[in-house]
Design an enzyme around this catalytic site. Structure first.
Site, mmCIF file in Angstrom:
data_model
loop_
_atom_site.group_PDB
_atom_site.id
_atom_site.type_symbol
_atom_site.label_atom_id
_atom_site.label_comp_id
_atom_site.label_asym_id
_atom_site.label_seq_id
_atom_site.Cartn_x
_atom_site.Cartn_y
_atom_site.Cartn_z
ATOM 1 N N GLU A 119 0.839 -1.196 0.000
ATOM 2 C CA GLU A 119 0.000 0.000 0.000
ATOM 3 C C GLU A 119 0.874 1.245 0.000
ATOM 4 O O GLU A 119 1.420 1.638 1.040
ATOM 5 C CB GLU A 119 -0.933 0.008 1.215
ATOM 6 C CG GLU A 119 -1.889 1.196 1.138
ATOM 7 C CD GLU A 119 -2.843 1.326 2.312
ATOM 8 O OE1 GLU A 119 -3.048 0.344 3.024
ATOM 9 O OE2 GLU A 119 -3.370 2.427 2.489
ATOM 10 N N LYS A 249 -8.777 -15.247 15.909
ATOM 11 C CA LYS A 249 -8.892 -14.764 14.524
ATOM 12 C C LYS A 249 -10.269 -14.221 14.171
ATOM 13 O O LYS A 249 -10.644 -14.237 13.003
ATOM 14 C CB LYS A 249 -8.467 -15.866 13.535
ATOM 15 C CG LYS A 249 -7.044 -16.331 13.777
ATOM 16 C CD LYS A 249 -6.577 -17.425 12.868
ATOM 17 C CE LYS A 249 -5.134 -17.789 13.194
ATOM 18 N NZ LYS A 249 -4.645 -18.963 12.505
ATOM 19 N N ASP A 324 1.221 -14.562 12.591
ATOM 20 C CA ASP A 324 0.123 -15.174 11.845
ATOM 21 C C ASP A 324 -0.774 -14.051 11.323
ATOM 22 O O ASP A 324 -1.467 -13.392 12.118
ATOM 23 C CB ASP A 324 -0.662 -16.108 12.773
ATOM 24 C CG ASP A 324 -1.726 -16.903 12.015
ATOM 25 O OD1 ASP A 324 -2.168 -16.423 10.944
ATOM 26 O OD2 ASP A 324 -2.117 -17.977 12.489
ATOM 27 N N HIS A 420 -2.067 9.781 -1.456
ATOM 28 C CA HIS A 420 -2.318 8.565 -2.230
ATOM 29 C C HIS A 420 -2.124 8.817 -3.713
ATOM 30 O O HIS A 420 -1.602 7.961 -4.436
ATOM 31 C CB HIS A 420 -3.725 8.020 -1.947
ATOM 32 C CG HIS A 420 -3.749 7.136 -0.744
ATOM 33 N ND1 HIS A 420 -3.339 5.832 -0.779
ATOM 34 C CD2 HIS A 420 -4.081 7.390 0.535
ATOM 35 C CE1 HIS A 420 -3.432 5.312 0.432
ATOM 36 N NE2 HIS A 420 -3.883 6.245 1.244
#
Ligand code: ADP
Length: 430
Positions: A119, A249, A324, A420
């Site tokens: 990004e 998660k 993870d 951006h």
């Protein structure tokens, strides 16, 4: 001839005529006569990966050559981290810093932190946040070692047995502790929290897992004590080793309230000059964006997290350091606070109650992730288990604060779209 016999005869053929045998394996995979996990065990992980890539190219027409470039130990990776090993995808890594941290495990140090991302503008923006923190004397960070949780779910015959089961558990906690801790000197049972609903009982086990994230260790320990002790002694059956009350998660209220893994607090006080010079903003505008966006906007949306973009820094940090990545789902639940403090200054903080983190195990052992951890001075020492991962957690807390401050400031000055446009676009017209 069955599939494994077919694979064996092909590898025997490979010894005498390597190219033909290899092609036969590729063809067998492409035709579906052999499964991707049935390549001959004698074949190296590297050759197996090549054969799988060639078969997939044959099936799909896609070229997979780039995936064949990687620096890690593929024998180990294919055994421990990734089945049907094919190669690797790469993520660019940028650096932010120096990031000044005043914690308990990072005692007033300036560090460079690697972030893995695609990004554009994320690294540049977070780096600007680092400068603000540095000029303010550093981020003050504290971390609680809450512990990793696993909550198996049990079925009873009814409310009476449910209560008896929970009472039995209280009486037998010490024996359960002894049995869960027997498998690893790094695993310590902290407590067990029961949660009952009619014929369903969850036991939320909470462990200190040293420098490991601990999910495997906790799961194995729970499995053993349930099978050898809890089920035979009580007759109450475990329906699933994970009952979703763990909660792994997934964003959840229970983790927000009770914490999971590490609980992170990072804070900084910024004066008028730093707000103006580094972050191109001012206290009034920053407090207002925080209130209307992070608080009211999150309420309007029904969000669990009250922050601008914890997930961005978490994901980039997790990828770089071998965490993870699926645990970003829970870790990104947290709160940013910004209040007026002093003459036209602010005190800002981030609070992340649910961050499972590792300095050993899982993806932390891969070559590039090891380098990232070495850059941060994070190295597990079995004489002081848990120390390295607490250091890592403090660095993460300060990094999230840097990223959060920079984005919120950019929003006050409407800089976000411009950044951006300049840094994150490929140039393609859309
Ligand atoms: P996890 O349990 O975090 O999901 P693993 O299955 O890789 O991950 O388990 C971690 C392993 O690392 C365990 O076998 C444990 O004994 C070992 N280990 C080595 N050093 C440490 C340490 N300092 N802290 C915790 N575990 C450690």
């Amino acid at each position: 001839m069955n599939e494994s016999q077919a694979a064996l005869s092909l590898v025997t053929a490979e010894e005498s005529a390597p190219r033909d045998a290899r092609q036969e394996l590729v063809d067998a995979l492409a035709e579906g006569d052999l499964r991707f996990h049935q390549l001959p065990k004698e074949m190296s992980a590297r050759r197996q990966a090549e054969v799988r890539r060639d078969a997939l190219s044959k099936i799909s027409g896609a070229r997979l050559d780039s995936m064949g470039h990687y620096p890690f130990d593929d024998e180990r990776v294919s055994r421990q981290n990734c089945e049907n090993f094919l190669g690797a995808v790469q993520v660019p890594v940028g650096v932010i810093g120096p990031l000044r941290i005043r914690g308990e495990y990072v005692q007033d140090e300036e560090l460079y932190v690697p972030l893995a991302t695609t990004e554009g503008a994320l690294v540049a923006s977070t780096n600007r946040g680092c400068r603000a923190l540095r000029e303010a004397g550093g981020a003050v960070v504290r971390v609680d070692n809450v512990g990793i949780t696993r909550a198996p779910v049990f079925r009873t015959s009814g409310v009476v047995e449910t209560r008896e089961f929970i009472q039995w558990l209280e009486v037998n906690t010490e024996e359960i502790r002894r049995r869960t801790e027997a498998g690893s000197r790094f695993l310590k049972l902290l407590d067990i929290r029961p949660q009952a609903m009619g014929t369903t009982v969850f036991l939320r086990f909470r462990f200190d897992s040293g420098d490991a994230m601990g999910m495997n260790m906790a799961t194995i320990a729970c499995d053993r004590v349930i099978e050898d002790f809890i089920e035979p002694q009580t007759g109450v059956e475990c329906v699933s080793l994970s009952g979703n009350f763990c909660v792994d998660k997934k964003p959840s209220h229970v983790n927000f309230q009770e914490g999971r893994g590490k609980r992170l607090f990072a804070e900084v006080q910024l004066d008028k000059q730093i707000l103006h010079k580094v972050l191109k903003t001012n206290a009034r505008a920053l407090v207002e964006v925080q209130y209307r966006k992070n608080l009211l906007g999150s309420i309007a949306a029904g969000s669990l997290g009250f922050n601008a973009h914890f997930a961005n820094i978490l994901a980039a940090f997790f990828l770089a350091t071998g965490q993870d990545p699926a645990q970003v789902a829970e870790s990104a639940v947290g709160v940013t606070t910004i209040e007026p403090r002093g003459p036209e200054g602010v005190i800002a903080s981030v609070y992340l109650p649910d961050v499972p983190l590792a300095a050993v195990g899982g993806g932390t052992s891969l070559a590039t992730q090891q380098e990232a951890l070495a850059l941060l001075g994070v190295q597990a020492d079995s004489e002081r288990p848990g120390h390295a991962v607490m250091r890592l957690a403090e660095i993460l807390g300060a990094s999230v604060l840097a990223g959060e401050l920079s984005l919120l400031s950019a929003l006050t000055s409407r800089d976000l779209a411009r950044a951006h446009e300049k840094l994150g676009r490929s140039g393609a017209k859309s």
